[in-house]
Design a protein around this motif. Structure first.
Motif, PDB file in Angstrom:
ATOM      1  N   ALA A   1       0.854  -1.187   0.000  1.00 14.31           N
ATOM      2  CA  ALA A   1       0.000   0.000   0.000  1.00 14.31           C
ATOM      3  C   ALA A   1       0.887   1.231   0.000  1.00 14.31           C
ATOM      4  CB  ALA A   1      -0.902  -0.004   1.226  1.00 14.31           C
ATOM      5  N   TYR A   2       0.445   2.262  -0.715  1.00  9.18           N
ATOM      6  CA  TYR A   2       1.156   3.538  -0.781  1.00  9.18           C
ATOM      7  C   TYR A   2       0.171   4.632  -0.398  1.00  9.18           C
ATOM      8  CZ  TYR A   2       4.155   0.872  -3.981  1.00  9.18           C
ATOM      9  OH  TYR A   2       4.966  -0.070  -4.548  1.00  9.18           O
ATOM     10  N   GLY A   3       0.685   5.683   0.213  1.00  6.41           N
ATOM     11  CA  GLY A   3      -0.227   6.756   0.534  1.00  6.41           C
ATOM     12  C   GLY A   3       0.442   7.996   1.039  1.00  6.41           C
ATOM     13  N   ASN A   4      -0.420   8.955   1.353  1.00  8.50           N
ATOM     14  CA  ASN A   4      -0.010  10.247   1.893  1.00  8.50           C
ATOM     15  C   ASN A   4      -0.886  10.550   3.098  1.00  8.50           C
ATOM     16  OD1 ASN A   4       1.811  11.136  -0.353  1.00  8.50           O
ATOM     17  ND2 ASN A   4      -0.076  10.792  -1.481  1.00  8.50           N
ATOM     18  N   GLU A   5      -0.297  11.214   4.064  1.00  6.60           N
ATOM     19  CA  GLU A   5      -1.031  11.641   5.238  1.00  6.60           C
ATOM     20  C   GLU A   5      -0.741  13.108   5.487  1.00  6.60           C
ATOM     21  OE1 GLU A   5      -1.193   7.860   8.208  1.00  6.60           O
ATOM     22  OE2 GLU A   5       0.697   8.923   8.096  1.00  6.60           O
ATOM     23  N   ASN A   6      -1.756  13.833   5.905  1.00  7.97           N
ATOM     24  CA  ASN A   6      -1.605  15.206   6.374  1.00  7.97           C
ATOM     25  C   ASN A   6      -1.967  15.206   7.851  1.00  7.97           C
ATOM     26  OD1 ASN A   6      -0.975  16.330   3.803  1.00  7.97           O
ATOM     27  ND2 ASN A   6      -3.121  16.103   3.272  1.00  7.97           N
ATOM     28  N   TRP A   7      -1.058  15.726   8.663  1.00  5.69           N
ATOM     29  CA  TRP A   7      -1.223  15.720  10.116  1.00  5.69           C
ATOM     30  C   TRP A   7      -1.267  17.143  10.645  1.00  5.69           C
ATOM     31  CZ3 TRP A   7       3.671  12.340  11.335  1.00  5.69           C
ATOM     32  CH2 TRP A   7       3.483  11.045  10.865  1.00  5.69           C
ATOM     33  N   GLU A   8      -2.087  17.368  11.651  1.00 11.16           N
ATOM     34  CA  GLU A   8      -2.064  18.635  12.394  1.00 11.16           C
ATOM     35  C   GLU A   8      -1.999  18.295  13.880  1.00 11.16           C
ATOM     36  OE1 GLU A   8      -4.487  22.249  11.390  1.00 11.16           O
ATOM     37  OE2 GLU A   8      -5.379  21.721  13.335  1.00 11.16           O
ATOM     38  N   PHE A   9      -1.113  18.992  14.587  1.00  3.13           N
ATOM     39  CA  PHE A   9      -0.845  18.702  15.987  1.00  3.13           C
ATOM     40  C   PHE A   9      -1.345  19.803  16.903  1.00  3.13           C
ATOM     41  CE2 PHE A   9       2.108  16.222  13.598  1.00  3.13           C
ATOM     42  CZ  PHE A   9       2.170  15.021  14.293  1.00  3.13           C
ATOM     43  N   ALA A  10      -1.755  19.396  18.109  1.00  4.80           N
ATOM     44  CA  ALA A  10      -2.073  20.333  19.181  1.00  4.80           C
ATOM     45  C   ALA A  10      -0.749  20.783  19.813  1.00  4.80           C
ATOM     46  CB  ALA A  10      -2.960  19.642  20.216  1.00  4.80           C
ATOM     47  N   GLU A  11      -0.827  21.799  20.644  1.00  5.95           N
ATOM     48  CA  GLU A  11       0.373  22.357  21.283  1.00  5.95           C
ATOM     49  C   GLU A  11       1.125  21.330  22.120  1.00  5.95           C
ATOM     50  OE1 GLU A  11      -1.095  25.690  23.476  1.00  5.95           O
ATOM     51  OE2 GLU A  11      -1.432  26.890  21.669  1.00  5.95           O
ATOM     52  N   ASP A  12       0.415  20.324  22.653  1.00  4.37           N
ATOM     53  CA  ASP A  12       1.049  19.304  23.499  1.00  4.37           C
ATOM     54  C   ASP A  12       1.727  18.194  22.703  1.00  4.37           C
ATOM     55  OD1 ASP A  12      -1.156  17.929  22.534  1.00  4.37           O
ATOM     56  OD2 ASP A  12      -2.055  17.593  24.498  1.00  4.37           O
ATOM     57  N   GLY A  13       1.707  18.293  21.358  1.00  7.93           N
ATOM     58  CA  GLY A  13       2.363  17.308  20.511  1.00  7.93           C
ATOM     59  C   GLY A  13       1.494  16.128  20.125  1.00  7.93           C
ATOM     60  N   LEU A  14       0.240  16.097  20.587  1.00  6.40           N
ATOM     61  CA  LEU A  14      -0.692  15.050  20.169  1.00  6.40           C
ATOM     62  C   LEU A  14      -1.318  15.435  18.830  1.00  6.40           C
ATOM     63  CD1 LEU A  14      -2.501  14.329  23.558  1.00  6.40           C
ATOM     64  CD2 LEU A  14      -0.720  12.948  22.462  1.00  6.40           C
ATOM     65  N   MET A  15      -1.555  14.444  17.999  1.00  2.11           N
ATOM     66  CA  MET A  15      -2.135  14.711  16.687  1.00  2.11           C
ATOM     67  C   MET A  15      -3.646  14.877  16.816  1.00  2.11           C
ATOM     68  SD  MET A  15      -1.780  12.509  13.157  1.00  2.11           S
ATOM     69  CE  MET A  15      -0.089  12.103  13.505  1.00  2.11           C
ATOM     70  N   ARG A  16      -4.163  15.994  16.260  1.00  2.49           N
ATOM     71  CA  ARG A  16      -5.608  16.200  16.345  1.00  2.49           C
ATOM     72  C   ARG A  16      -6.318  15.968  15.021  1.00  2.49           C
ATOM     73  NH1 ARG A  16      -5.269  22.235  18.229  1.00  2.49           N
ATOM     74  NH2 ARG A  16      -4.082  23.065  16.515  1.00  2.49           N
ATOM     75  N   TRP A  17      -5.606  16.003  13.923  1.00  7.37           N
ATOM     76  CA  TRP A  17      -6.192  15.716  12.603  1.00  7.37           C
ATOM     77  C   TRP A  17      -5.255  14.779  11.847  1.00  7.37           C
ATOM     78  CZ3 TRP A  17     -10.895  17.439  10.974  1.00  7.37           C
ATOM     79  CH2 TRP A  17     -11.465  18.502  11.692  1.00  7.37           C
ATOM     80  N   ARG A  18      -5.836  13.759  11.208  1.00  9.66           N
ATOM     81  CA  ARG A  18      -5.078  12.847  10.349  1.00  9.66           C
ATOM     82  C   ARG A  18      -5.935  12.545   9.132  1.00  9.66           C
ATOM     83  NH1 ARG A  18      -5.357   7.357   9.433  1.00  9.66           N
ATOM     84  NH2 ARG A  18      -3.462   6.477   8.532  1.00  9.66           N
ATOM     85  N   HIS A  19      -5.449  12.965   7.986  1.00 12.31           N
ATOM     86  CA  HIS A  19      -6.130  12.710   6.718  1.00 12.31           C
ATOM     87  C   HIS A  19      -5.233  11.778   5.913  1.00 12.31           C
ATOM     88  CE1 HIS A  19      -8.983  15.982   7.425  1.00 12.31           C
ATOM     89  NE2 HIS A  19      -7.945  16.634   7.921  1.00 12.31           N
ATOM     90  N   ALA A  20      -5.703  10.579   5.609  1.00 14.53           N
ATOM     91  CA  ALA A  20      -4.899   9.589   4.895  1.00 14.53           C
ATOM     92  C   ALA A  20      -5.561   9.194   3.587  1.00 14.53           C
ATOM     93  CB  ALA A  20      -4.694   8.352   5.762  1.00 14.53           C
ATOM     94  N   SER A  21      -4.769   9.168   2.534  1.00 18.94           N
ATOM     95  CA  SER A  21      -5.191   8.661   1.229  1.00 18.94           C
ATOM     96  C   SER A  21      -4.293   7.466   0.921  1.00 18.94           C
ATOM     97  CB  SER A  21      -5.033   9.723   0.148  1.00 18.94           C
ATOM     98  OG  SER A  21      -5.881  10.815   0.418  1.00 18.94           O
ATOM     99  N   ILE A  22      -4.902   6.324   0.606  1.00 24.80           N
ATOM    100  CA  ILE A  22      -4.152   5.077   0.493  1.00 24.80           C
ATOM    101  C   ILE A  22      -4.611   4.299  -0.738  1.00 24.80           C
ATOM    102  CG2 ILE A  22      -3.519   2.926   1.669  1.00 24.80           C
ATOM    103  CD1 ILE A  22      -4.534   4.351   4.302  1.00 24.80           C
TER     104      ILE A  22
END
Length: 156
Positions: free
Chosen positions: A103-124
């Motif tokens: 499988a191949y893909g791309n992910e876009n991540w956005e993080f909160a100030e504490d370093g936890l990821m709050r958004w994950r968009h994956a295309s696979i």
């Protein structure tokens, strides 16, 4: 409040570190452990599934790794800015019939100030491969070895 370093805003080194930490986590195939890297109300788009929150993430990952056997993943930094990171990835697994896939893909991540990821968009996307074409051969009980080639090294 606890934090999950490295924290945003990211520089090149901290973004690369964050990507490798994510790869190592996913290669454990432990849904509960992986979910701890995300905010309590994290939003995901993963293929055609849209989920929110750690419990839903655990459910999605549990289903995923129940059908994607001997899963091995490599992630690579694509771009970063502030609290966002873009990654490309590839992984290999087989199904219960023994058919291997890459499988191949791309992910876009956005993080909160504490370093936890709050958004994950994956295309696979994925394709069946013969077992002889597998490229990811490290021990299933650990992370990808530091000397194992990355995606660019393998021409992916």
């Amino acid at each position: 409040m606890s934090t999950r370093p490295p924290l945003p805003p990211f520089n090149r080194d901290s973004a690369i570190q964050k990507v490798r930490l994510a790869e190592d986590g996913w290669n454990t195939r432990n849904p509960e452990k992986v979910a701890l890297a995300y905010t309590e109300d994290s939003w995901w788009r993963n293929r055609v599934e849209f989920v929110q929150g750690r419990a839903a993430i655990v459910g999605l990952l549990s289903r995923k790794w129940a059908r994607e056997l001997e899963y091995r993943l490599i992630k690579e930094l694509w771009a970063f800015d502030g609290n966002r990171i873009a990654v490309r990835f590839a992984y290999e697994y087989h199904d219960d019939s023994g058919q291997w896939y890459r499988a191949y893909g791309n992910e876009n991540w956005e993080f909160a100030e504490d370093g936890l990821m709050r958004w994950r968009h994956a295309s696979i996307n994925e394709a069946p491969i013969p077992a002889s074409e597998r490229k990811f051969h490290w021990d299933l009980n650990g992370p990808r070895p530091a000397d194992h080639p990355g995606l660019s090294d393998m021409g992916f």
